[in-house]
Design a protein around this motif. Structure first.
Motif, PDB file in Angstrom:
ATOM      1  N   MET A   1       8.200   0.905   6.761  1.00  0.00           N
ATOM      2  CA  MET A   1       6.750   0.891   6.734  1.00  0.00           C
ATOM      3  C   MET A   1       6.298  -0.440   6.134  1.00  0.00           C
ATOM      4  SD  MET A   1       4.524   4.220   6.159  1.00  0.00           S
ATOM      5  CE  MET A   1       3.755   4.354   4.605  1.00  0.00           C
ATOM      6  N   ILE A   2       5.289  -1.051   6.752  1.00  0.00           N
ATOM      7  CA  ILE A   2       4.802  -2.326   6.225  1.00  0.00           C
ATOM      8  C   ILE A   2       3.752  -2.068   5.144  1.00  0.00           C
ATOM      9  CG2 ILE A   2       5.341  -3.650   8.290  1.00  0.00           C
ATOM     10  CD1 ILE A   2       2.429  -3.480   9.116  1.00  0.00           C
ATOM     11  N   ASP A   3       3.714  -2.962   4.177  1.00  0.00           N
ATOM     12  CA  ASP A   3       2.782  -2.832   3.061  1.00  0.00           C
ATOM     13  C   ASP A   3       1.458  -3.492   3.430  1.00  0.00           C
ATOM     14  OD1 ASP A   3       1.460  -2.622   0.665  1.00  0.00           O
ATOM     15  OD2 ASP A   3       2.719  -4.085  -0.386  1.00  0.00           O
ATOM     16  N   VAL A   4       0.439  -2.675   3.565  1.00  0.00           N
ATOM     17  CA  VAL A   4      -0.895  -3.174   3.884  1.00  0.00           C
ATOM     18  C   VAL A   4      -1.891  -2.796   2.784  1.00  0.00           C
ATOM     19  CG1 VAL A   4      -0.546  -3.263   6.389  1.00  0.00           C
ATOM     20  CG2 VAL A   4      -1.359  -1.143   5.326  1.00  0.00           C
ATOM     21  N   SER A   5      -1.374  -2.515   1.603  1.00  0.00           N
ATOM     22  CA  SER A   5      -2.225  -2.047   0.511  1.00  0.00           C
ATOM     23  C   SER A   5      -3.332  -3.037   0.159  1.00  0.00           C
ATOM     24  CB  SER A   5      -1.378  -1.726  -0.719  1.00  0.00           C
ATOM     25  OG  SER A   5      -0.635  -2.853  -1.128  1.00  0.00           O
ATOM     26  N   GLU A   6      -3.093  -4.326   0.377  1.00  0.00           N
ATOM     27  CA  GLU A   6      -4.103  -5.333   0.035  1.00  0.00           C
ATOM     28  C   GLU A   6      -5.358  -5.238   0.910  1.00  0.00           C
ATOM     29  OE1 GLU A   6      -2.810  -9.452   1.626  1.00  0.00           O
ATOM     30  OE2 GLU A   6      -1.027  -8.165   1.717  1.00  0.00           O
ATOM     31  N   TYR A   7      -5.268  -4.541   2.034  1.00  0.00           N
ATOM     32  CA  TYR A   7      -6.393  -4.434   2.966  1.00  0.00           C
ATOM     33  C   TYR A   7      -7.214  -3.163   2.769  1.00  0.00           C
ATOM     34  CZ  TYR A   7      -3.444  -7.934   5.101  1.00  0.00           C
ATOM     35  OH  TYR A   7      -2.654  -9.034   5.300  1.00  0.00           O
ATOM     36  N   ILE A   8      -6.664  -2.201   2.065  1.00  0.00           N
ATOM     37  CA  ILE A   8      -7.355  -0.938   1.852  1.00  0.00           C
ATOM     38  C   ILE A   8      -8.649  -1.191   1.075  1.00  0.00           C
ATOM     39  CG2 ILE A   8      -7.233   1.337   0.762  1.00  0.00           C
ATOM     40  CD1 ILE A   8      -4.192   1.218   1.302  1.00  0.00           C
ATOM     41  N   GLY A   9      -9.726  -0.661   1.610  1.00  0.00           N
ATOM     42  CA  GLY A   9     -11.018  -0.813   0.961  1.00  0.00           C
ATOM     43  C   GLY A   9     -11.820  -2.022   1.405  1.00  0.00           C
ATOM     44  N   LEU A  10     -11.240  -2.898   2.249  1.00  0.00           N
ATOM     45  CA  LEU A  10     -12.049  -4.012   2.752  1.00  0.00           C
ATOM     46  C   LEU A  10     -13.224  -3.425   3.516  1.00  0.00           C
ATOM     47  CD1 LEU A  10      -9.356  -6.575   3.972  1.00  0.00           C
ATOM     48  CD2 LEU A  10     -10.799  -6.707   1.935  1.00  0.00           C
ATOM     49  N   PRO A  11     -14.415  -3.950   3.290  1.00  0.00           N
ATOM     50  CA  PRO A  11     -15.598  -3.330   3.873  1.00  0.00           C
ATOM     51  C   PRO A  11     -15.677  -3.495   5.390  1.00  0.00           C
ATOM     52  CG  PRO A  11     -16.191  -5.307   2.665  1.00  0.00           C
ATOM     53  CD  PRO A  11     -14.736  -5.074   2.423  1.00  0.00           C
ATOM     54  N   PHE A  12     -16.299  -2.507   6.033  1.00  0.00           N
ATOM     55  CA  PHE A  12     -16.484  -2.471   7.480  1.00  0.00           C
ATOM     56  C   PHE A  12     -17.782  -3.171   7.875  1.00  0.00           C
ATOM     57  CE2 PHE A  12     -18.437  -0.628  11.214  1.00  0.00           C
ATOM     58  CZ  PHE A  12     -17.415  -0.750  12.142  1.00  0.00           C
TER      59      PHE A  12
END
Length: 137
Positions: A1-12
């Protein structure tokens, strides 16, 4: 699984390419940051995938080819409102990163947020794919 935690919560934001993102914008950002690949900008907004773009992807005439078994960095395309118009980035083990107008960037199960029949397909980036012929839309 790739780590994408830094993107969680970026606004839409509709059509967002940064610092606010839509579904295509967040996929472009991860590809650039993790793989050094600049995916094309698509114009128009229907959760970023225009009818023309999604038709090319589904027909295998864009830089994507359909795959049966998704792997990290593939995209899952959803048929929402009767047409393909939303994607998520497969991160592994049935999970995806995506952004919607109802949520900021988040991780969810791709078979859980929409019913199975809404999954249009899984696609893998293939920069060697031949370009569409003029007038093939």
């Amino acid at each position: 699984m790739i780590d994408v935690s830094e993107y969680i919560g970026l606004p839409f934001a509709p059509g967002g390419r940064g610092p606010r993102y839509d579904c295509w914008g967040i996929v472009r950002r991860v590809y650039a940051d993790h793989l050094g690949i600049e995916l094309p900008l698509h114009t128009g907004y229907a959760d970023t995938l225009t009818d023309d773009t999604s038709r090319l992807m589904v027909a295998g005439r864009a830089d994507w080819r359909e795959v049966a078994d998704p792997e990290p960095y593939d995209v899952v395309m959803f048929n929402v409102d009767g047409r393909p118009n939303h994607i998520g980035l497969v991160i592994g083990d049935g999970w995806m990163l995506h952004a919607t107008r109802h949520k900021d960037a988040c991780i969810e199960r791709y078979r859980g947020i929409y019913s199975q029949d809404r999954i249009e397909g899984f696609y893998r980036y293939d920069h060697d794919c031949r370009p569409p012929e003029p007038g093939s839309l």
